[in-house]
Design a protein around this motif. Sequence first.
Motif, PDB file in Angstrom:
ATOM      1  N   ASP A   2      12.831  -6.656 -87.253  1.00  0.00           N
ATOM      2  CA  ASP A   2      12.724  -7.898 -88.015  1.00  0.00           C
ATOM      3  C   ASP A   2      13.758  -8.902 -87.523  1.00  0.00           C
ATOM      4  O   ASP A   2      14.864  -8.556 -87.144  1.00  0.00           O
ATOM      5  CB  ASP A   2      12.975  -7.636 -89.506  1.00  0.00           C
ATOM      6  N   THR A   3      13.379 -10.183 -87.535  1.00  0.00           N
ATOM      7  CA  THR A   3      14.321 -11.235 -87.154  1.00  0.00           C
ATOM      8  C   THR A   3      14.626 -12.165 -88.327  1.00  0.00           C
ATOM      9  O   THR A   3      15.471 -13.030 -88.217  1.00  0.00           O
ATOM     10  CB  THR A   3      13.776 -12.060 -85.969  1.00  0.00           C
ATOM     11  N   VAL A   4      13.905 -11.984 -89.426  1.00  0.00           N
ATOM     12  CA  VAL A   4      14.123 -12.758 -90.642  1.00  0.00           C
ATOM     13  C   VAL A   4      14.143 -11.786 -91.817  1.00  0.00           C
ATOM     14  O   VAL A   4      13.324 -10.866 -91.882  1.00  0.00           O
ATOM     15  CB  VAL A   4      12.997 -13.802 -90.844  1.00  0.00           C
ATOM     16  N   ILE A   5      15.067 -11.994 -92.739  1.00  0.00           N
ATOM     17  CA  ILE A   5      15.139 -11.121 -93.908  1.00  0.00           C
ATOM     18  C   ILE A   5      14.046 -11.529 -94.901  1.00  0.00           C
ATOM     19  O   ILE A   5      14.045 -12.663 -95.379  1.00  0.00           O
ATOM     20  CB  ILE A   5      16.527 -11.222 -94.575  1.00  0.00           C
ATOM     21  N   PRO A   6      13.146 -10.611 -95.201  1.00  0.00           N
ATOM     22  CA  PRO A   6      12.089 -10.924 -96.172  1.00  0.00           C
ATOM     23  C   PRO A   6      12.680 -11.153 -97.569  1.00  0.00           C
ATOM     24  O   PRO A   6      13.599 -10.435 -97.978  1.00  0.00           O
ATOM     25  CB  PRO A   6      11.202  -9.680 -96.163  1.00  0.00           C
ATOM     26  N   PRO A   7      12.160 -12.133 -98.291  1.00  0.00           N
ATOM     27  CA  PRO A   7      12.684 -12.418 -99.640  1.00  0.00           C
ATOM     28  C   PRO A   7      12.634 -11.208-100.580  1.00  0.00           C
ATOM     29  O   PRO A   7      13.514 -11.036-101.411  1.00  0.00           O
ATOM     30  CB  PRO A   7      11.782 -13.540-100.161  1.00  0.00           C
ATOM     31  N   GLN A   8      11.619 -10.362-100.428  1.00  0.00           N
ATOM     32  CA  GLN A   8      11.521  -9.197-101.306  1.00  0.00           C
ATOM     33  C   GLN A   8      12.667  -8.210-101.075  1.00  0.00           C
ATOM     34  O   GLN A   8      13.054  -7.483-101.990  1.00  0.00           O
ATOM     35  CB  GLN A   8      10.155  -8.509-101.207  1.00  0.00           C
ATOM     36  N   ARG A  10      15.787  -9.212-100.310  1.00  0.00           N
ATOM     37  CA  ARG A  10      16.904  -9.822-101.056  1.00  0.00           C
ATOM     38  C   ARG A  10      16.784  -9.458-102.535  1.00  0.00           C
ATOM     39  O   ARG A  10      17.764  -9.125-103.185  1.00  0.00           O
ATOM     40  CB  ARG A  10      16.907 -11.335-100.877  1.00  0.00           C
ATOM     41  N   TRP A  11      15.562  -9.544-103.045  1.00  0.00           N
ATOM     42  CA  TRP A  11      15.338  -9.230-104.447  1.00  0.00           C
ATOM     43  C   TRP A  11      15.626  -7.749-104.726  1.00  0.00           C
ATOM     44  O   TRP A  11      16.225  -7.401-105.743  1.00  0.00           O
ATOM     45  CB  TRP A  11      13.903  -9.590-104.843  1.00  0.00           C
ATOM     46  N   LEU A  24      25.075  -3.813-101.217  1.00  0.00           N
ATOM     47  CA  LEU A  24      23.761  -3.919-100.587  1.00  0.00           C
ATOM     48  C   LEU A  24      23.493  -5.331-100.079  1.00  0.00           C
ATOM     49  O   LEU A  24      22.974  -5.513 -98.978  1.00  0.00           O
ATOM     50  CB  LEU A  24      22.670  -3.491-101.570  1.00  0.00           C
ATOM     51  N   GLY A  25      23.865  -6.317-100.879  1.00  0.00           N
ATOM     52  CA  GLY A  25      23.632  -7.710-100.485  1.00  0.00           C
ATOM     53  C   GLY A  25      24.422  -8.103 -99.255  1.00  0.00           C
ATOM     54  O   GLY A  25      23.895  -8.769 -98.357  1.00  0.00           O
ATOM     55  N   ALA A  31      24.468  -7.511 -91.761  1.00  0.00           N
ATOM     56  CA  ALA A  31      24.254  -6.452 -90.770  1.00  0.00           C
ATOM     57  C   ALA A  31      22.791  -6.105 -90.523  1.00  0.00           C
ATOM     58  O   ALA A  31      22.436  -5.700 -89.415  1.00  0.00           O
ATOM     59  CB  ALA A  31      25.007  -5.188 -91.197  1.00  0.00           C
ATOM     60  N   TYR A  32      21.946  -6.247 -91.524  1.00  0.00           N
ATOM     61  CA  TYR A  32      20.570  -5.765 -91.460  1.00  0.00           C
ATOM     62  C   TYR A  32      19.824  -6.224 -90.203  1.00  0.00           C
ATOM     63  O   TYR A  32      19.154  -5.425 -89.547  1.00  0.00           O
ATOM     64  CB  TYR A  32      19.815  -6.200 -92.719  1.00  0.00           C
ATOM     65  N   LEU A  33      19.920  -7.488 -89.858  1.00  0.00           N
ATOM     66  CA  LEU A  33      19.171  -8.010 -88.709  1.00  0.00           C
ATOM     67  C   LEU A  33      19.691  -7.498 -87.366  1.00  0.00           C
ATOM     68  O   LEU A  33      19.016  -7.628 -86.359  1.00  0.00           O
ATOM     69  CB  LEU A  33      19.175  -9.537 -88.715  1.00  0.00           C
ATOM     70  N   TYR A  34      20.872  -6.895 -87.368  1.00  0.00           N
ATOM     71  CA  TYR A  34      21.511  -6.481 -86.113  1.00  0.00           C
ATOM     72  C   TYR A  34      21.473  -4.971 -85.886  1.00  0.00           C
ATOM     73  O   TYR A  34      21.978  -4.496 -84.875  1.00  0.00           O
ATOM     74  CB  TYR A  34      22.954  -6.982 -86.082  1.00  0.00           C
ATOM     75  N   VAL A  35      20.886  -4.232 -86.828  1.00  0.00           N
ATOM     76  CA  VAL A  35      20.806  -2.783 -86.658  1.00  0.00           C
ATOM     77  C   VAL A  35      19.452  -2.413 -86.069  1.00  0.00           C
ATOM     78  O   VAL A  35      18.551  -3.248 -85.962  1.00  0.00           O
ATOM     79  CB  VAL A  35      21.054  -2.044 -88.007  1.00  0.00           C
ATOM     80  N   THR A  36      19.292  -1.153 -85.715  1.00  0.00           N
ATOM     81  CA  THR A  36      18.037  -0.692 -85.117  1.00  0.00           C
ATOM     82  C   THR A  36      16.896  -0.757 -86.132  1.00  0.00           C
ATOM     83  O   THR A  36      17.117  -0.802 -87.350  1.00  0.00           O
ATOM     84  CB  THR A  36      18.160   0.759 -84.624  1.00  0.00           C
ATOM     85  N   GLU A  37      15.702  -0.745 -85.621  1.00  0.00           N
ATOM     86  CA  GLU A  37      14.522  -0.741 -86.491  1.00  0.00           C
ATOM     87  C   GLU A  37      14.526   0.492 -87.393  1.00  0.00           C
ATOM     88  O   GLU A  37      14.157   0.424 -88.565  1.00  0.00           O
ATOM     89  CB  GLU A  37      13.247  -0.792 -85.648  1.00  0.00           C
ATOM     90  N   THR A  38      14.964   1.616 -86.861  1.00  0.00           N
ATOM     91  CA  THR A  38      15.053   2.844 -87.662  1.00  0.00           C
ATOM     92  C   THR A  38      16.013   2.653 -88.828  1.00  0.00           C
ATOM     93  O   THR A  38      15.703   3.035 -89.960  1.00  0.00           O
ATOM     94  CB  THR A  38      15.506   4.029 -86.773  1.00  0.00           C
ATOM     95  N   ASP A  39      17.170   2.061 -88.563  1.00  0.00           N
ATOM     96  CA  ASP A  39      18.124   1.798 -89.646  1.00  0.00           C
ATOM     97  C   ASP A  39      17.550   0.827 -90.668  1.00  0.00           C
ATOM     98  O   ASP A  39      17.783   0.973 -91.867  1.00  0.00           O
ATOM     99  CB  ASP A  39      19.447   1.261 -89.098  1.00  0.00           C
ATOM    100  N   GLN A  40      16.799  -0.153 -90.206  1.00  0.00           N
ATOM    101  CA  GLN A  40      16.167  -1.089 -91.141  1.00  0.00           C
ATOM    102  C   GLN A  40      15.182  -0.348 -92.050  1.00  0.00           C
ATOM    103  O   GLN A  40      15.148  -0.572 -93.260  1.00  0.00           O
ATOM    104  CB  GLN A  40      15.454  -2.209 -90.387  1.00  0.00           C
ATOM    105  N   ILE A  41      14.404   0.539 -91.466  1.00  0.00           N
ATOM    106  CA  ILE A  41      13.432   1.320 -92.248  1.00  0.00           C
ATOM    107  C   ILE A  41      14.154   2.193 -93.267  1.00  0.00           C
ATOM    108  O   ILE A  41      13.753   2.261 -94.441  1.00  0.00           O
ATOM    109  CB  ILE A  41      12.541   2.166 -91.313  1.00  0.00           C
ATOM    110  N   HIS A  42      15.228   2.844 -92.845  1.00  0.00           N
ATOM    111  CA  HIS A  42      15.982   3.707 -93.764  1.00  0.00           C
ATOM    112  C   HIS A  42      16.624   2.887 -94.886  1.00  0.00           C
ATOM    113  O   HIS A  42      16.666   3.336 -96.040  1.00  0.00           O
ATOM    114  CB  HIS A  42      17.042   4.507 -93.009  1.00  0.00           C
TER     115      HIS A  42
END
Length: 89
Positions: A2-8, A10-11, A24-25, A31-42
């Motif tokens: 992902d290159t943009v944080i989805p609003p959901q 944030r919610w 979490l926020g 950090a979220y946009l800069y980690v691996t896709e696997t980390d984003q999924i987790h």
Amino acid sequence: MDTVIPPQLRWACRRGMLELDVLLGNYLEEAYLYVTETDQIHFVKLLDCNDQELFMWLTGKETPEQPEFVDIVGKIRHHAKVRKHSASL
């Protein structure tokens, strides 16, 4: 990845405890946009857990049983420590 944080997302980081909101926020925003896709999924899967579990894991009082949660919780905790250290410099 992902290159943009989805609003959901944030919610979903808005929880019933201020401590969780902050941890979490901050991770999501910094950090979220800069980690691996696997980390984003987790991270997204971690947000499905209840507040009490998250609080115990993120404060280090308990360790998650799921290996993927152990890893992402460690990364969120590390981010918070580094962030706190940077703020005190």
